[in-house]
Design a protein around this motif. Structure first.
Motif, short mmCIF file in Angstrom:
data_model
loop_
_atom_site.label_atom_id
_atom_site.label_comp_id
_atom_site.label_asym_id
_atom_site.label_seq_id
_atom_site.Cartn_x
_atom_site.Cartn_y
_atom_site.Cartn_z
N TYR A 128 -0.32 -8.26 -6.70
CA TYR A 128 -1.55 -7.81 -6.04
C TYR A 128 -1.30 -6.53 -5.26
CZ TYR A 128 -5.52 -7.98 -2.77
OH TYR A 128 -6.62 -7.67 -2.02
N GLY A 129 -0.19 -6.50 -4.52
CA GLY A 129 0.15 -5.32 -3.74
C GLY A 129 0.43 -4.11 -4.61
N ILE A 130 1.09 -4.32 -5.73
CA ILE A 130 1.37 -3.21 -6.65
C ILE A 130 0.06 -2.62 -7.18
CG2 ILE A 130 2.32 -2.62 -8.91
CD1 ILE A 130 4.53 -4.72 -8.30
N ILE A 131 -0.86 -3.50 -7.56
CA ILE A 131 -2.16 -3.03 -8.05
C ILE A 131 -2.85 -2.17 -7.00
CG2 ILE A 131 -4.47 -3.77 -8.75
CD1 ILE A 131 -3.14 -6.27 -9.98
N LEU A 132 -2.88 -2.66 -5.76
CA LEU A 132 -3.55 -1.92 -4.69
C LEU A 132 -2.87 -0.58 -4.43
CD1 LEU A 132 -5.16 -4.52 -4.23
CD2 LEU A 132 -4.82 -4.17 -1.76
N ASN A 133 -1.54 -0.54 -4.49
CA ASN A 133 -0.83 0.69 -4.19
C ASN A 133 -1.00 1.72 -5.30
OD1 ASN A 133 1.15 0.80 -1.65
ND2 ASN A 133 0.86 -1.32 -2.27
N VAL A 134 -1.05 1.27 -6.57
CA VAL A 134 -1.31 2.20 -7.67
C VAL A 134 -2.67 2.86 -7.48
CG1 VAL A 134 -1.76 2.38 -10.14
CG2 VAL A 134 0.19 1.05 -9.34
N VAL A 135 -3.66 2.05 -7.17
CA VAL A 135 -5.00 2.58 -6.95
C VAL A 135 -5.01 3.51 -5.73
CG1 VAL A 135 -7.36 1.96 -6.38
CG2 VAL A 135 -6.11 0.62 -8.06
N ALA A 136 -4.26 3.12 -4.69
CA ALA A 136 -4.24 3.91 -3.46
C ALA A 136 -3.67 5.31 -3.70
CB ALA A 136 -3.43 3.19 -2.39
N ILE A 137 -2.66 5.42 -4.54
CA ILE A 137 -2.06 6.73 -4.82
C ILE A 137 -3.11 7.67 -5.42
CG2 ILE A 137 -0.38 7.94 -6.25
CD1 ILE A 137 1.39 5.39 -5.97
N GLY A 157 -6.30 7.28 -5.21
CA GLY A 157 -7.33 7.48 -4.19
C GLY A 157 -6.98 8.60 -3.24
N CYS A 158 -5.71 8.66 -2.83
CA CYS A 158 -5.28 9.73 -1.92
C CYS A 158 -5.28 11.10 -2.60
CB CYS A 158 -3.88 9.41 -1.38
SG CYS A 158 -3.87 8.10 -0.12
N ILE A 159 -4.89 11.14 -3.87
CA ILE A 159 -4.92 12.41 -4.61
C ILE A 159 -6.35 12.94 -4.69
CG2 ILE A 159 -4.57 13.47 -6.86
CD1 ILE A 159 -2.19 11.54 -7.24
N ALA A 160 -7.27 12.07 -5.05
CA ALA A 160 -8.68 12.48 -5.14
C ALA A 160 -9.23 12.86 -3.78
CB ALA A 160 -9.51 11.34 -5.75
N ALA A 161 -8.84 12.10 -2.76
CA ALA A 161 -9.33 12.37 -1.40
C ALA A 161 -8.81 13.69 -0.88
CB ALA A 161 -8.93 11.23 -0.47
N GLY A 162 -7.56 14.06 -1.23
CA GLY A 162 -7.03 15.35 -0.81
C GLY A 162 -7.87 16.49 -1.35
N GLY A 216 -10.27 -6.14 -4.09
CA GLY A 216 -9.08 -5.50 -3.56
C GLY A 216 -8.90 -4.08 -4.07
N LEU A 217 -9.37 -3.81 -5.30
CA LEU A 217 -9.28 -2.45 -5.83
C LEU A 217 -10.07 -1.46 -4.97
CD1 LEU A 217 -9.64 -3.08 -9.68
CD2 LEU A 217 -7.56 -2.58 -8.40
N LEU A 218 -11.20 -1.89 -4.45
CA LEU A 218 -11.98 -1.02 -3.57
C LEU A 218 -11.20 -0.71 -2.29
CD1 LEU A 218 -15.59 -2.52 -3.87
CD2 LEU A 218 -14.60 -0.57 -5.08
N ILE A 219 -10.49 -1.73 -1.78
CA ILE A 219 -9.66 -1.50 -0.60
C ILE A 219 -8.56 -0.50 -0.94
CG2 ILE A 219 -8.05 -2.56 1.02
CD1 ILE A 219 -9.64 -5.13 0.80
N GLY A 220 -7.95 -0.66 -2.11
CA GLY A 220 -6.90 0.25 -2.53
C GLY A 220 -7.37 1.69 -2.62
N ILE A 221 -8.58 1.89 -3.12
CA ILE A 221 -9.13 3.24 -3.23
C ILE A 221 -9.35 3.87 -1.86
CG2 ILE A 221 -11.20 4.54 -3.90
CD1 ILE A 221 -11.49 2.61 -6.26
N ALA A 222 -9.77 3.04 -0.90
CA ALA A 222 -10.30 3.59 0.36
C ALA A 222 -9.34 3.57 1.53
CB ALA A 222 -11.57 2.81 0.74
N PHE A 223 -8.39 2.62 1.61
CA PHE A 223 -7.70 2.50 2.89
C PHE A 223 -6.68 3.59 3.13
CE2 PHE A 223 -4.90 -0.65 0.57
CZ PHE A 223 -3.67 -0.07 0.82
N GLY A 224 -6.24 4.31 2.10
CA GLY A 224 -5.40 5.48 2.32
C GLY A 224 -6.22 6.67 2.80
N PRO A 225 -7.25 7.08 2.06
CA PRO A 225 -8.06 8.22 2.48
C PRO A 225 -8.71 8.06 3.85
CG PRO A 225 -8.43 7.77 0.17
CD PRO A 225 -7.55 6.65 0.68
N VAL A 226 -9.15 6.85 4.22
CA VAL A 226 -9.81 6.70 5.52
C VAL A 226 -8.84 7.03 6.65
CG1 VAL A 226 -9.33 4.23 5.96
CG2 VAL A 226 -11.44 5.26 6.80
#
Length: 468
Positions: free
Chosen positions: A295-304, A306-311, A373-383
């Motif tokens: 679960y954590g791996i899935i969220l972190n892949v999405v988070a990466i 998410g941060c690239i897009a947010a940058g 959880g995927l939505l959390i992964g997308i958003a919690f880095g950029p926020v």
């Protein structure tokens, strides 16, 4: 205190100096990923004791105590840093505390007193946050205001990548299924780790400590620091005086005050999701280390990603827009998570099959939980990354330490309320789901106040067109 609003463009920093600074997030993130959120935290809740509900409340209480101490001391340390000059000695001091305490989690055996891992986690969490205050305050000296959003999001993405690498290593090489005795890739765990003794989770402490030590070194070697300031004793006295001036100054800087209060509220919800999300899933679905790790791996892949897009979006649209979009996604995700349980989603309005299809995440409810959880992964880095750049664009170089100290305060001042509300609601109702629902209050309140906040936060009526 009069504050100038010049661009304060820093001298050009060598590429290796910027990468050294960004690697701090890479170094620091595994503590939050494998220790706090996905491996040791769920282990603390589901396997260290035989009472998961009380253990969840104890884990929340640990976070509450940490947050109170961080809230009180962060702005003081930030003000002292502005007066004493260099940030690296402070980072080194707190790194020693963090490394020692995280390493000591190895001794948290099943059935042992929970007070010791709680104490170690409190000190490690405090040291991690204080180190971040000083590291964040270095950022505006390295790049121009136009670049801070991109650099901040890249650094945050690197952090998630580092956390994901460690997490993958744990679930493929170290964490064995208690029933089969082999890891996710079908091999016996390295070093003969015994899952029945919790060694697969306990080892994450020493691993996170070693990773942190190795990868903060480039920052010490290559990243330029502020020049020498006042002697320590004089810096402490001047820092306290400066902090008082900063707090009085905020009365006149309404935009900054609104931003800091808004961030205080929504960051409470974000902190609650990070601290309690993995433990909540472990308690509800009975997930072991492998399930939590995947679960954590899935969220972190999405988070990466998410941060690239947010940058990119941060540079194009500004930090405020990125934070707003992220908060909306987090609200939807949190509502979805607390409305999901075995056999249902959306509080029972959408029944799901309770049949377990076998394998990982075999029930429909578990699959729904992962989608939210995927939505959390997308958003919690950029926020968090764009909040950091929001402030960096709103203050001058001479005040970065004290305002990033206040920023840390805004991220922690009431975060004990989020975990306290969780604990109180969980104790009162016997339901961790109702406890998690209290996080929605903080996310929504912060979003509403942010909508009324100017961007940059120091934009005045005299110069409403100021942009970055």
């Amino acid at each position: 205190m009069a504050v100038s609003h010049v661009d304060d463009a820093p001298a050009k920093t060598a590429r290796r100096g910027i990468w050294g600074w960004m690697l701090f997030d890479w170094a620091a993130q595994p503590f939050f990923t494998v220790v706090t959120t996905f491996i040791f935290g769920p282990y603390f809740v589901s396997r260290l004791t035989e009472d998961p509900v009380s253990a969840q409340a104890a884990w929340s209480n640990m976070a509450t105590v940490s947050s109170l101490i961080i809230a009180v001391l962060s702005p003081v340390l930030g003000s002292i840093a502005d007066q004493s000059g260099p940030r690296k000695p402070w980072i080194a001091f707190f790194a020693v505390i963090k490394i020692v305490c995280v390493s000591a989690l190895w001794f948290a055996e099943p059935g042992s007193p929970i007070v010791w891992p709680m104490i170690f986690m409190i000190f490690a969490s405090i040291a991690a946050e204080f180190s971040t205050v000083f590291n964040d305050s270095m950022m505006p000296r390295l790049v121009s205001r136009n670049e801070v959003g991109r650099i901040s999001n890249i650094a945050w993405g690197l952090g998630y990548l580092g956390g994901m690498i460690v997490l993958i290593a744990v679930v493929t090489l170290l964490a064995a299924n208690p029933e089969t005795g082999v890891t996710l890739i079908g091999i016996p765990p390295l070093f003969g780790l015994d899952p029945h003794l919790g060694e697969d989770a306990r080892i994450t402490g020493p691993i996170a400590a070693l990773w942190y030590f190795l990868f903060i070194l480039p920052m010490f070697f290559f990243t330029p620091d502020a020049g020498k300031g006042l002697p320590l004793g004089e810096a402490v006295r001047s820092g306290f005086k400066e902090l008082g001036g900063t707090l009085r100054e905020l009365k006149r800087r309404a935009g900054l005050t609104k931003f800091l209060v808004a961030r205080m509220l929504y960051q409470d919800g974000v902190n609650g999701l990070l601290i309690l999300g993995g433990a909540f899933a472990a308690g509800m679905f009975g997930w072991a280390t492998i399930e939590i790790g995947i679960y954590g791996i899935i969220l972190n892949v999405v988070a990466i990603f998410g941060c690239i897009a947010a940058g990119w979006l941060d540079r194009l649209l500004g930090s405020k827009i990125v934070v707003i979009i992220s908060l909306v996604l987090l609200l939807v995700a949190t509502l979805g998570i607390v409305s999901t349980g075995p056999g249902f989603v959306f509080f029972g309005l959408m029944p799901l099959s309770a049949e377990d299809g076998g394998g990982l995440f075999g029930t429909a409810a578990e699959k729904a939980y992962i989608l939210f959880g995927l939505l959390i992964g997308i958003a919690f880095g950029p926020v968090q990354a764009s909040s950091r750049s929001y402030l960096a664009r709103s203050v001058d170089l001479s005040e970065t330490g004290r305002y990033f100290g206040i920023y840390a305060l805004s991220g922690r001042a009431t975060s004990f309320l989020a975990t306290l509300f969780f604990s109180m609601m969980t104790y009162a109702s016997g339901s961790a789901r109702l406890g998690m629902a209290t996080l929605i209050i903080f996310l929504a309140a912060g979003l509403l106040l942010l909508l009324a906040t100017p961007y940059p936060a120091d934009r005045s009526e005299k110069n409403p067109a100021r942009s970055v």
